[in-house]
Design an enzyme around this catalytic site. Structure first.
Site, PDB file in Angstrom:
ATOM      1  N   ASP A   9      40.963  46.606  33.337  1.00 31.41           N
ATOM      2  CA  ASP A   9      41.954  46.277  34.364  1.00 31.41           C
ATOM      3  C   ASP A   9      41.347  46.621  35.720  1.00 31.41           C
ATOM      4  O   ASP A   9      40.974  47.771  35.964  1.00 31.41           O
ATOM      5  CB  ASP A   9      43.214  47.121  34.101  1.00 31.41           C
ATOM      6  CG  ASP A   9      44.317  46.857  35.107  1.00 31.41           C
ATOM      7  OD1 ASP A   9      44.082  46.174  36.133  1.00 31.41           O
ATOM      8  OD2 ASP A   9      45.426  47.351  34.862  1.00 31.41           O
ATOM      9  N   ILE A  10      41.249  45.636  36.590  1.00 30.65           N
ATOM     10  CA  ILE A  10      40.574  45.878  37.869  1.00 30.65           C
ATOM     11  C   ILE A  10      41.335  46.884  38.741  1.00 30.65           C
ATOM     12  O   ILE A  10      40.735  47.571  39.566  1.00 30.65           O
ATOM     13  CB  ILE A  10      40.301  44.546  38.621  1.00 30.65           C
ATOM     14  CG1 ILE A  10      39.202  44.769  39.652  1.00 30.65           C
ATOM     15  CG2 ILE A  10      41.571  43.989  39.249  1.00 30.65           C
ATOM     16  CD1 ILE A  10      38.473  43.537  40.055  1.00 30.65           C
ATOM     17  N   ASN A  23      45.386  33.775  46.733  1.00 26.55           N
ATOM     18  CA  ASN A  23      45.514  32.373  47.116  1.00 26.55           C
ATOM     19  C   ASN A  23      45.510  32.323  48.637  1.00 26.55           C
ATOM     20  O   ASN A  23      45.570  33.359  49.296  1.00 26.55           O
ATOM     21  CB  ASN A  23      46.761  31.730  46.495  1.00 26.55           C
ATOM     22  CG  ASN A  23      48.015  32.482  46.845  1.00 26.55           C
ATOM     23  OD1 ASN A  23      48.294  32.722  48.022  1.00 26.55           O
ATOM     24  ND2 ASN A  23      48.784  32.891  45.852  1.00 26.55           N
ATOM     25  N   GLY A  31      48.930  36.566  38.068  1.00 27.43           N
ATOM     26  CA  GLY A  31      47.623  36.974  37.563  1.00 27.43           C
ATOM     27  C   GLY A  31      47.126  38.268  38.178  1.00 27.43           C
ATOM     28  O   GLY A  31      47.887  39.211  38.401  1.00 27.43           O
ATOM     29  N   VAL A  32      45.844  38.277  38.483  1.00 28.42           N
ATOM     30  CA  VAL A  32      45.229  39.504  38.989  1.00 28.42           C
ATOM     31  C   VAL A  32      45.787  39.862  40.385  1.00 28.42           C
ATOM     32  O   VAL A  32      45.912  41.041  40.732  1.00 28.42           O
ATOM     33  CB  VAL A  32      43.681  39.369  38.951  1.00 28.42           C
ATOM     34  CG1 VAL A  32      43.156  38.460  40.017  1.00 28.42           C
ATOM     35  CG2 VAL A  32      43.022  40.720  39.004  1.00 28.42           C
ATOM     36  N   ASP A  33      46.132  38.845  41.148  1.00 32.35           N
ATOM     37  CA  ASP A  33      46.722  39.053  42.479  1.00 32.35           C
ATOM     38  C   ASP A  33      48.027  39.858  42.356  1.00 32.35           C
ATOM     39  O   ASP A  33      48.230  40.866  43.060  1.00 32.35           O
ATOM     40  CB  ASP A  33      46.989  37.658  43.088  1.00 32.35           C
ATOM     41  CG  ASP A  33      47.291  37.678  44.577  1.00 32.35           C
ATOM     42  OD1 ASP A  33      47.181  38.747  45.196  1.00 32.35           O
ATOM     43  OD2 ASP A  33      47.630  36.606  45.109  1.00 32.35           O
ATOM     44  N   GLY A 123      41.511  31.830  35.842  1.00 38.22           N
ATOM     45  CA  GLY A 123      42.875  31.940  35.338  1.00 38.22           C
ATOM     46  C   GLY A 123      43.650  30.688  35.683  1.00 38.22           C
ATOM     47  O   GLY A 123      43.297  29.580  35.258  1.00 38.22           O
ATOM     48  N   VAL A 124      44.659  30.858  36.515  1.00 40.44           N
ATOM     49  CA  VAL A 124      45.536  29.755  36.911  1.00 40.44           C
ATOM     50  C   VAL A 124      44.740  28.606  37.557  1.00 40.44           C
ATOM     51  O   VAL A 124      45.110  27.438  37.416  1.00 40.44           O
ATOM     52  CB  VAL A 124      46.619  30.286  37.885  1.00 40.44           C
ATOM     53  CG1 VAL A 124      47.456  29.153  38.454  1.00 40.44           C
ATOM     54  CG2 VAL A 124      47.513  31.281  37.168  1.00 40.44           C
ATOM     55  N   TYR A 125      43.626  28.919  38.223  1.00 42.06           N
ATOM     56  CA  TYR A 125      42.864  27.882  38.922  1.00 42.06           C
ATOM     57  C   TYR A 125      41.966  27.067  37.994  1.00 42.06           C
ATOM     58  O   TYR A 125      41.305  26.124  38.429  1.00 42.06           O
ATOM     59  CB  TYR A 125      42.066  28.477  40.083  1.00 42.06           C
ATOM     60  CG  TYR A 125      42.917  28.779  41.313  1.00 42.06           C
ATOM     61  CD1 TYR A 125      44.290  28.539  41.319  1.00 42.06           C
ATOM     62  CD2 TYR A 125      42.341  29.291  42.473  1.00 42.06           C
ATOM     63  CE1 TYR A 125      45.073  28.819  42.443  1.00 42.06           C
ATOM     64  CE2 TYR A 125      43.115  29.562  43.602  1.00 42.06           C
ATOM     65  CZ  TYR A 125      44.478  29.325  43.576  1.00 42.06           C
ATOM     66  OH  TYR A 125      45.230  29.593  44.693  1.00 42.06           O
TER      67      TYR A 125
HETATM   68  P1  ADP Z   1      42.734  32.442  39.752  1.00 39.32           P
HETATM   69  O1  ADP Z   1      44.008  31.933  40.377  1.00 39.32           O
HETATM   70  O2  ADP Z   1      41.617  32.662  40.747  1.00 39.32           O
HETATM   71  O3  ADP Z   1      42.330  31.631  38.565  1.00 39.32           O
HETATM   72  P2  ADP Z   1      43.991  34.511  38.110  1.00 39.32           P
HETATM   73  O4  ADP Z   1      44.594  35.750  38.612  1.00 39.32           O
HETATM   74  O5  ADP Z   1      44.913  33.497  37.517  1.00 39.32           O
HETATM   75  O6  ADP Z   1      43.099  33.934  39.291  1.00 39.32           O
HETATM   76  O7  ADP Z   1      42.915  34.867  37.013  1.00 39.32           O
HETATM   77  C1  ADP Z   1      41.625  35.326  37.270  1.00 39.32           C
HETATM   78  C2  ADP Z   1      41.166  36.165  36.086  1.00 39.32           C
HETATM   79  O8  ADP Z   1      41.665  37.498  36.223  1.00 39.32           O
HETATM   80  C3  ADP Z   1      41.678  35.669  34.735  1.00 39.32           C
HETATM   81  O9  ADP Z   1      40.594  35.663  33.823  1.00 39.32           O
HETATM   82  C4  ADP Z   1      42.719  36.724  34.345  1.00 39.32           C
HETATM   83  O10 ADP Z   1      42.792  36.883  32.943  1.00 39.32           O
HETATM   84  C5  ADP Z   1      42.135  37.956  34.984  1.00 39.32           C
HETATM   85  N1  ADP Z   1      43.068  39.075  35.200  1.00 39.32           N
HETATM   86  C6  ADP Z   1      44.417  39.068  35.270  1.00 39.32           C
HETATM   87  N2  ADP Z   1      44.891  40.314  35.494  1.00 39.32           N
HETATM   88  C7  ADP Z   1      43.798  41.135  35.591  1.00 39.32           C
HETATM   89  C8  ADP Z   1      43.607  42.531  35.814  1.00 39.32           C
HETATM   90  N3  ADP Z   1      44.633  43.380  35.992  1.00 39.32           N
HETATM   91  N4  ADP Z   1      42.331  43.012  35.851  1.00 39.32           N
HETATM   92  C9  ADP Z   1      41.275  42.185  35.672  1.00 39.32           C
HETATM   93  N5  ADP Z   1      41.379  40.862  35.458  1.00 39.32           N
HETATM   94  C10 ADP Z   1      42.626  40.338  35.409  1.00 39.32           C
END
Ligand code: ADP
Length: 174
Positions: A9-10, A23, A31-33, A123-125
């Protein structure tokens, strides 16, 4: 510069700076944001709103990066970057590489000696993890002097099978 790939987990990484796959609006998302904003607390959103009012009234362009404080996170800075959205026809992998490169440049200019990246765009992108891994590897494996001052880059993936994908891309680029 040491490069490592870890499953995790980042938001819990004890590095100088973490990168947010934000975004353009900089006003939070899923997601990660979403995870980063939840862990950082409301101060992060305030900083992002301030950036929108001042330097980025139109939003942060794809492939660019900007830093804020990290508030309640265990790191010192959050570097926000905007990945290309494949679903919107942003299919140029150079834009992904730009996210990694610009984030590193911002971290370097802050004096951040360690930096953690998520799988930007995967992820979503809609980017395959192999493409993201290749973009990261291309940027990270330039001659060591280019990233002087950055001692550690950690690529933090959220799925166990992606560790191998990222390590393979790094091996190929080395
Ligand atoms: P994007 O919109 O740039 O695709 P996302 O947030 O949808 O970004 O996803 C980017 C990556 O981050 C995905 O592989 C997702 O599984 C991962 N991710 C989501 N939550 C976390 C987290 N807490 N720590 C690390 N990676 C994460």
């Amino acid at each position: 510069m040491r490069i490592e790939v870890v499953l995790g987990d980042i938001t819990t990484q004890t590095v100088a700076a973490i990168v947010n796959a934000a975004n353009s609006s900089l006003l939070g998302g899923g997601g990660v944001d979403g995870a980063i904003h939840r862990a950082a607390g409301p101060g992060l959103l305030q900083d992002c709103r301030q950036l929108r009012r001042t330097v980025y009234p139109q939003g942060l362009p794809v492939g660019q990066a900007v830093a804020t404080a990290a508030h309640d996170l265990p790191c010192r800075w959050v570097v926000h970057t905007v990945g290309p959205n494949r679903h919107r026809g942003q299919t140029d992998p150079n834009l992904l590489a730009s996210c990694f490169r610009q984030s590193l440049l911002v971290a370097q200019s802050l004096g951040a000696d360690s930096l953690a990246f998520p799988a930007i765009g995967a992820g979503v992108y809609g980017w395959p993890p192999e493409d993201v891994a290749r973009a990261a590897a291309t940027v990270l494996t330039v001659p060591a002097t280019d990233w002087a001052g950055v001692a550690l880059v950690r690529l933090v993936v959220f799925r166990p099978d992606w560790v191998e994908i990222f390590n393979a891309a790094l091996d190929r680029a080395a």
